[in-house]
Enzyme design. Structure first.
Site, PDB file in Angstrom:
ATOM      1  N   ASN A   9      -1.543  -2.080   0.804  1.00 19.45           N
ATOM      2  CA  ASN A   9      -0.753  -0.846   0.859  1.00 19.45           C
ATOM      3  C   ASN A   9       0.674  -1.232   0.495  1.00 19.45           C
ATOM      4  O   ASN A   9       1.399  -1.778   1.324  1.00 19.45           O
ATOM      5  CB  ASN A   9      -0.821  -0.251   2.272  1.00 19.45           C
ATOM      6  CG  ASN A   9       0.117   0.943   2.429  1.00 19.45           C
ATOM      7  OD1 ASN A   9       0.635   1.465   1.456  1.00 19.45           O
ATOM      8  ND2 ASN A   9       0.325   1.370   3.669  1.00 19.45           N
ATOM      9  N   TRP A  10       1.029  -0.949  -0.749  1.00 23.44           N
ATOM     10  CA  TRP A  10       2.357  -1.357  -1.211  1.00 23.44           C
ATOM     11  C   TRP A  10       3.471  -0.511  -0.591  1.00 23.44           C
ATOM     12  O   TRP A  10       4.638  -0.846  -0.706  1.00 23.44           O
ATOM     13  CB  TRP A  10       2.452  -1.246  -2.744  1.00 23.44           C
ATOM     14  CG  TRP A  10       1.643  -2.260  -3.507  1.00 23.44           C
ATOM     15  CD1 TRP A  10       0.804  -3.216  -3.003  1.00 23.44           C
ATOM     16  CD2 TRP A  10       1.609  -2.417  -4.941  1.00 23.44           C
ATOM     17  NE1 TRP A  10       0.252  -3.955  -4.034  1.00 23.44           N
ATOM     18  CE2 TRP A  10       0.726  -3.481  -5.228  1.00 23.44           C
ATOM     19  CE3 TRP A  10       2.228  -1.764  -6.002  1.00 23.44           C
ATOM     20  CZ2 TRP A  10       0.452  -3.906  -6.535  1.00 23.44           C
ATOM     21  CZ3 TRP A  10       1.964  -2.176  -7.305  1.00 23.44           C
ATOM     22  CH2 TRP A  10       1.085  -3.244  -7.564  1.00 23.44           C
ATOM     23  N   LYS A  11       3.110   0.606   0.013  1.00 22.00           N
ATOM     24  CA  LYS A  11       4.097   1.552   0.541  1.00 22.00           C
ATOM     25  C   LYS A  11       5.108   1.926  -0.558  1.00 22.00           C
ATOM     26  O   LYS A  11       4.732   1.957  -1.726  1.00 22.00           O
ATOM     27  CB  LYS A  11       4.793   0.989   1.781  1.00 22.00           C
ATOM     28  CG  LYS A  11       3.809   0.452   2.809  1.00 22.00           C
ATOM     29  CD  LYS A  11       4.433   0.253   4.154  1.00 22.00           C
ATOM     30  CE  LYS A  11       3.446  -0.446   5.062  1.00 22.00           C
ATOM     31  NZ  LYS A  11       3.815  -0.370   6.452  1.00 22.00           N
ATOM     32  N   HIS A  94      -1.913   7.716   7.325  1.00 26.27           N
ATOM     33  CA  HIS A  94      -1.173   6.511   7.718  1.00 26.27           C
ATOM     34  C   HIS A  94      -0.171   6.896   8.807  1.00 26.27           C
ATOM     35  O   HIS A  94       0.403   7.989   8.778  1.00 26.27           O
ATOM     36  CB  HIS A  94      -0.458   5.914   6.503  1.00 26.27           C
ATOM     37  CG  HIS A  94       0.098   4.551   6.779  1.00 26.27           C
ATOM     38  ND1 HIS A  94       1.280   4.366   7.468  1.00 26.27           N
ATOM     39  CD2 HIS A  94      -0.383   3.325   6.501  1.00 26.27           C
ATOM     40  CE1 HIS A  94       1.510   3.062   7.584  1.00 26.27           C
ATOM     41  NE2 HIS A  94       0.513   2.411   7.012  1.00 26.27           N
ATOM     42  N   GLU A  96       2.775   6.183   9.269  1.00 21.37           N
ATOM     43  CA  GLU A  96       4.111   6.544   8.776  1.00 21.37           C
ATOM     44  C   GLU A  96       4.144   8.003   8.315  1.00 21.37           C
ATOM     45  O   GLU A  96       5.170   8.675   8.427  1.00 21.37           O
ATOM     46  CB  GLU A  96       4.531   5.582   7.655  1.00 21.37           C
ATOM     47  CG  GLU A  96       4.884   4.213   8.228  1.00 21.37           C
ATOM     48  CD  GLU A  96       4.671   3.049   7.285  1.00 21.37           C
ATOM     49  OE1 GLU A  96       4.510   3.258   6.076  1.00 21.37           O
ATOM     50  OE2 GLU A  96       4.660   1.901   7.783  1.00 21.37           O
ATOM     51  N   GLU A 165      -5.241   0.930  12.790  1.00 18.65           N
ATOM     52  CA  GLU A 165      -3.908   0.350  12.639  1.00 18.65           C
ATOM     53  C   GLU A 165      -3.067   0.677  13.875  1.00 18.65           C
ATOM     54  O   GLU A 165      -2.449   1.751  13.942  1.00 18.65           O
ATOM     55  CB  GLU A 165      -3.216   0.936  11.402  1.00 18.65           C
ATOM     56  CG  GLU A 165      -3.922   0.631  10.097  1.00 18.65           C
ATOM     57  CD  GLU A 165      -2.943   0.572   8.933  1.00 18.65           C
ATOM     58  OE1 GLU A 165      -2.944  -0.446   8.242  1.00 18.65           O
ATOM     59  OE2 GLU A 165      -2.161   1.518   8.750  1.00 18.65           O
ATOM     60  N   GLY A 171       4.035  -3.690  10.462  1.00 13.14           N
ATOM     61  CA  GLY A 171       5.333  -4.137   9.976  1.00 13.14           C
ATOM     62  C   GLY A 171       6.184  -4.823  11.030  1.00 13.14           C
ATOM     63  O   GLY A 171       7.373  -5.056  10.812  1.00 13.14           O
ATOM     64  N   SER A 209       0.143  -6.128  10.419  1.00 13.35           N
ATOM     65  CA  SER A 209       0.632  -7.511  10.299  1.00 13.35           C
ATOM     66  C   SER A 209      -0.491  -8.517  10.068  1.00 13.35           C
ATOM     67  O   SER A 209      -0.429  -9.641  10.574  1.00 13.35           O
ATOM     68  CB  SER A 209       1.480  -7.882  11.516  1.00 13.35           C
ATOM     69  OG  SER A 209       2.586  -6.996  11.631  1.00 13.35           O
ATOM     70  N   GLY A 230      -0.181  -4.398   4.552  1.00 13.09           N
ATOM     71  CA  GLY A 230       1.101  -3.895   4.087  1.00 13.09           C
ATOM     72  C   GLY A 230       1.941  -5.006   3.491  1.00 13.09           C
ATOM     73  O   GLY A 230       1.763  -5.404   2.336  1.00 13.09           O
ATOM     74  N   GLY A 231       2.842  -5.542   4.293  1.00 17.78           N
ATOM     75  CA  GLY A 231       3.805  -6.540   3.805  1.00 17.78           C
ATOM     76  C   GLY A 231       3.187  -7.673   3.009  1.00 17.78           C
ATOM     77  O   GLY A 231       3.703  -8.060   1.946  1.00 17.78           O
TER      78      GLY A 231
HETATM   79  C1  PEP Z   1       0.230  -0.819   6.823  1.00 12.91           C
HETATM   80  O1  PEP Z   1       1.282  -0.238   6.702  1.00 12.91           O
HETATM   81  O2  PEP Z   1      -0.841  -0.244   6.512  1.00 12.91           O
HETATM   82  C2  PEP Z   1       0.249  -2.191   7.338  1.00 12.91           C
HETATM   83  C3  PEP Z   1      -0.843  -2.693   7.829  1.00 12.91           C
HETATM   84  O3  PEP Z   1       1.453  -2.830   7.266  1.00 12.91           O
HETATM   85  P1  PEP Z   1       1.751  -4.356   7.685  1.00 12.91           P
HETATM   86  O4  PEP Z   1       0.620  -5.199   7.177  1.00 12.91           O
HETATM   87  O5  PEP Z   1       3.040  -4.676   7.001  1.00 12.91           O
HETATM   88  O6  PEP Z   1       1.835  -4.395   9.160  1.00 12.91           O
END
Ligand code: PEP
Length: 247
Positions: A9-11, A94, A96, A165, A171, A209, A230-231
């Site tokens: 997920n590049w966001k 998501h 967010e 999640e 994040g 994470s 994500g990251g």
């Molecule tokens: C996400 O936003 O879907 C996610 C899992 O982010 P991160 O891996 O950065 O926690």
């Protein structure tokens, strides 16, 4: 048991140049993966990424979709439009989007429905906040979020992907332990099993994470069928080491 899926997920990150570099790195190293692999990219870059990914093993995903089919919904993107761009997966609900855009369980469910109607697999995100976990409401919250999607999509529920999640892990560098994640995944699996004879086909991803260091232990759990990343999906090397951690 289903084939595992690792989805990035590049966001809201990237540029034409950065995307090309990242996908070049991912494609150079991905080989013949043991799991399905996808990248969910910002909407303006779907066409670019479709072209760069071509017929290779990495599939294209989007990060949101409208619940509506067409019409006066300025700024929204329909599932049919995503389909035309070769989108195979779309993230819905998501945290967010729930948090910053006020998306409700009902809206998330209708987005999943729109995706399914257009042959796109929705990655339905569920997860509790830290406050909800600390007050013992984790199970209640994730079951409520998933119940809405089951209610509106019961007949084709085995076509969805679920992503657990925990909001407190996204994040933040804090990851659910494999045991904490497995416990919630088992709850979700039981809920899906009650709704569908084919619940064993539904991939339940963990997100929050996930990284090269913790992926192996998480992916070894019975009901963890992959990851939403994500990251760590923004660096080819990190993303590829999670793909490589798939058993
Ligand atoms: C996400 O936003 O879907 C996610 C899992 O982010 P991160 O891996 O950065 O926690």
């Amino acid at each position: 048991m289903t084939r595992k899926l690792i989805a990035g997920n590049w966001k809201m990150n990237g540029s034409l140049q950065a995307n090309a570099q990242l996908l070049q790195g991912v494609q150079a190293g991905v080989g013949a993966p043991r799991c399905d692999v996808a990248v969910c990219v910002p909407a303006p870059y779907l066409a670019q990424c479709q072209q760069l990914l071509g017929e290779g093993p990495v599939q294209l995903g989007a990060q949101d979709v409208s619940a509506h089919a067409f019409g006066a919904f300025t700024g929204e993107i329909s599932a049919a439009m995503l389909r035309e761009l070769g989108v195979r997966y779309v993230i819905v609900g998501h945290s967010e989007r729930r948090q910053y855009h006020g998306e409700t369980d009902q809206q998330v469910s209708l987005k999943a429905k729109a995706a399914l109607a257009n042959g796109i697999t929705p990655i339905v995100c569920v997860g509790e906040t830290l406050l909800e976990r600390e007050s013992g409401q984790t199970e209640l919250v994730v079951k409520r979020q998933l119940a809405a999607v089951i209610h509106d999509n019961g007949h084709c529920i085995s076509e969805i992907v679920v992503a657990y999640e925990p909001v407190w892990a996204i994040g933040t560098g804090k990851t659910a332990t494999p045991e904490q994640a497995q416990a919630v995944h088992a709850v979700l699996r039981a809920q899906l099993t009650a709704a569908s004879q084919h619940a064993d086909r539904i991939a339940i991803l963990y997100g929050g994470s996930m990284n090269a260091g913790n992926a192996k232990a998480l992916l070894a759990q019975n009901d963890i069928d992959g990851g939403l990343i994500g990251g760590a999906s923004l660096k080819a090397e990190d993303f590829l080491s999670i793909v490589a951690a798939c058993p």
